[in-house]
Design a protein around this motif. Sequence first.
Motif, PDB file in Angstrom:
ATOM      1  N   LEU A  66       0.823  -1.205   0.000  1.00  0.00           N
ATOM      2  CA  LEU A  66       0.000   0.000   0.000  1.00  0.00           C
ATOM      3  C   LEU A  66       0.861   1.261   0.000  1.00  0.00           C
ATOM      4  N   LEU A  67       1.908   1.285   0.833  1.00  0.00           N
ATOM      5  CA  LEU A  67       2.802   2.443   0.861  1.00  0.00           C
ATOM      6  C   LEU A  67       3.545   2.616  -0.462  1.00  0.00           C
ATOM      7  N   GLY A  68       3.917   1.520  -1.100  1.00  0.00           N
ATOM      8  CA  GLY A  68       4.573   1.606  -2.407  1.00  0.00           C
ATOM      9  C   GLY A  68       3.664   2.228  -3.451  1.00  0.00           C
ATOM     10  N   ASN A  69       2.395   1.834  -3.456  1.00  0.00           N
ATOM     11  CA  ASN A  69       1.435   2.415  -4.395  1.00  0.00           C
ATOM     12  C   ASN A  69       1.224   3.897  -4.126  1.00  0.00           C
ATOM     13  N   LEU A  70       1.061   4.246  -2.872  1.00  0.00           N
ATOM     14  CA  LEU A  70       0.825   5.655  -2.525  1.00  0.00           C
ATOM     15  C   LEU A  70       2.057   6.519  -2.781  1.00  0.00           C
ATOM     16  N   ALA A  71       3.243   6.006  -2.485  1.00  0.00           N
ATOM     17  CA  ALA A  71       4.468   6.783  -2.715  1.00  0.00           C
ATOM     18  C   ALA A  71       4.722   6.987  -4.206  1.00  0.00           C
ATOM     19  N   ALA A  72       4.461   5.971  -5.009  1.00  0.00           N
ATOM     20  CA  ALA A  72       4.649   6.114  -6.456  1.00  0.00           C
ATOM     21  C   ALA A  72       3.686   7.152  -7.027  1.00  0.00           C
ATOM     22  N   ALA A  73       2.450   7.139  -6.566  1.00  0.00           N
ATOM     23  CA  ALA A  73       1.484   8.133  -7.038  1.00  0.00           C
ATOM     24  C   ALA A  73       1.829   9.520  -6.519  1.00  0.00           C
ATOM     25  N   ALA A  74       2.326   9.598  -5.299  1.00  0.00           N
ATOM     26  CA  ALA A  74       2.658  10.897  -4.717  1.00  0.00           C
ATOM     27  C   ALA A  74       3.798  11.579  -5.463  1.00  0.00           C
ATOM     28  N   CYS A  75       4.727  10.806  -6.011  1.00  0.00           N
ATOM     29  CA  CYS A  75       5.832  11.397  -6.776  1.00  0.00           C
ATOM     30  C   CYS A  75       5.311  12.226  -7.948  1.00  0.00           C
ATOM     31  N   LEU A  76       4.279  11.747  -8.602  1.00  0.00           N
ATOM     32  CA  LEU A  76       3.728  12.447  -9.763  1.00  0.00           C
ATOM     33  C   LEU A  76       2.670  13.471  -9.375  1.00  0.00           C
TER      34      LEU A  76
ATOM     35  N   LEU B 143       0.163  19.139  -8.349  1.00  0.00           N
ATOM     36  CA  LEU B 143      -0.556  20.026  -7.432  1.00  0.00           C
ATOM     37  C   LEU B 143       0.186  21.336  -7.197  1.00  0.00           C
ATOM     38  N   VAL B 144       1.492  21.347  -7.419  1.00  0.00           N
ATOM     39  CA  VAL B 144       2.300  22.538  -7.159  1.00  0.00           C
ATOM     40  C   VAL B 144       2.324  23.487  -8.356  1.00  0.00           C
ATOM     41  N   ILE B 145       2.350  22.962  -9.577  1.00  0.00           N
ATOM     42  CA  ILE B 145       2.454  23.835 -10.745  1.00  0.00           C
ATOM     43  C   ILE B 145       1.118  24.531 -11.007  1.00  0.00           C
ATOM     44  N   PRO B 146       1.157  25.677 -11.674  1.00  0.00           N
ATOM     45  CA  PRO B 146      -0.078  26.423 -11.931  1.00  0.00           C
ATOM     46  C   PRO B 146      -1.016  25.668 -12.882  1.00  0.00           C
ATOM     47  N   SER B 147      -2.293  25.894 -12.680  1.00  0.00           N
ATOM     48  CA  SER B 147      -3.297  25.276 -13.548  1.00  0.00           C
ATOM     49  C   SER B 147      -3.168  25.829 -14.959  1.00  0.00           C
ATOM     50  N   GLY B 148      -3.477  25.003 -15.936  1.00  0.00           N
ATOM     51  CA  GLY B 148      -3.427  25.425 -17.325  1.00  0.00           C
ATOM     52  C   GLY B 148      -2.054  25.288 -17.953  1.00  0.00           C
ATOM     53  N   SER B 149      -1.074  24.820 -17.234  1.00  0.00           N
ATOM     54  CA  SER B 149       0.278  24.638 -17.771  1.00  0.00           C
ATOM     55  C   SER B 149       0.353  23.353 -18.579  1.00  0.00           C
ATOM     56  N   ALA B 150       1.424  23.243 -19.328  1.00  0.00           N
ATOM     57  CA  ALA B 150       1.744  21.989 -20.012  1.00  0.00           C
ATOM     58  C   ALA B 150       3.080  21.523 -19.453  1.00  0.00           C
TER      59      ALA B 150
ATOM     60  N   LEU C  95       6.875  15.249 -17.190  1.00  0.00           N
ATOM     61  CA  LEU C  95       7.296  14.825 -15.857  1.00  0.00           C
ATOM     62  C   LEU C  95       8.394  13.761 -15.932  1.00  0.00           C
ATOM     63  N   PHE C  96       9.556  14.127 -16.484  1.00  0.00           N
ATOM     64  CA  PHE C  96      10.630  13.148 -16.636  1.00  0.00           C
ATOM     65  C   PHE C  96      11.236  12.740 -15.296  1.00  0.00           C
ATOM     66  N   GLU C  97      11.635  13.720 -14.494  1.00  0.00           N
ATOM     67  CA  GLU C  97      12.276  13.417 -13.217  1.00  0.00           C
ATOM     68  C   GLU C  97      11.308  12.701 -12.280  1.00  0.00           C
ATOM     69  N   GLN C  98      10.072  13.141 -12.255  1.00  0.00           N
ATOM     70  CA  GLN C  98       9.079  12.527 -11.385  1.00  0.00           C
ATOM     71  C   GLN C  98       8.739  11.104 -11.852  1.00  0.00           C
ATOM     72  N   SER C  99       8.792  10.886 -13.158  1.00  0.00           N
ATOM     73  CA  SER C  99       8.560   9.538 -13.672  1.00  0.00           C
ATOM     74  C   SER C  99       9.683   8.592 -13.258  1.00  0.00           C
ATOM     75  N   LEU C 100      10.909   9.103 -13.215  1.00  0.00           N
ATOM     76  CA  LEU C 100      12.027   8.295 -12.741  1.00  0.00           C
ATOM     77  C   LEU C 100      11.862   7.955 -11.262  1.00  0.00           C
ATOM     78  N   GLU C 101      11.450   8.934 -10.467  1.00  0.00           N
ATOM     79  CA  GLU C 101      11.209   8.666  -9.044  1.00  0.00           C
ATOM     80  C   GLU C 101      10.105   7.626  -8.872  1.00  0.00           C
ATOM     81  N   CYS C 102       9.059   7.752  -9.650  1.00  0.00           N
ATOM     82  CA  CYS C 102       7.947   6.793  -9.600  1.00  0.00           C
ATOM     83  C   CYS C 102       8.432   5.396  -9.990  1.00  0.00           C
ATOM     84  N   PHE C 103       9.273   5.319 -10.997  1.00  0.00           N
ATOM     85  CA  PHE C 103       9.826   4.043 -11.435  1.00  0.00           C
ATOM     86  C   PHE C 103      10.664   3.402 -10.332  1.00  0.00           C
ATOM     87  N   LEU C 104      11.499   4.196  -9.660  1.00  0.00           N
ATOM     88  CA  LEU C 104      12.342   3.652  -8.601  1.00  0.00           C
ATOM     89  C   LEU C 104      11.520   3.165  -7.411  1.00  0.00           C
TER      90      LEU C 104
END
Length: 110
Positions: free
Chosen positions: A19-29, A34-41, A44-53
């Motif tokens: 369960l923690l692995g699933n939540l941590a992988a989703a939290a990386c992305l 949630l931090v970047i402004p709405s309407g942006s493009a 997520l390369f770095e975050q995808s790597l974190e999710c992969f690890l």
Amino acid sequence: MSTPPPFPRWTVASFVMALLGNLAAAACLVWTLLVIPSGSAVRLFEQSLECFLVSIATLLVVPLLVIIAWRKERTYAVLLLIACLAFTPWFFSGWAMQEVAALRGIGLKP
């Protein structure tokens, strides 16, 4: 009077780690979205790597705990579900990323 069965701590530990692995992988992305402004493009390369690890770590740790629980506690059906849960961080994090991006109006670049 019979004694109650022992607490299945290895089964619980494997479920908590899955369960923690699933939540941590989703939290990386999701955190980045949630931090970047709405309407942006965004890409997520770095975050995808974190999710992969995190997903790989989950895939290495949870089956080990499942094997230990299988040998010590013999809770077969529950452990089969937990073992399947170890493979879901990739799918769950991708689904969560797409849902949050759609809710915030963020474009995901390929």
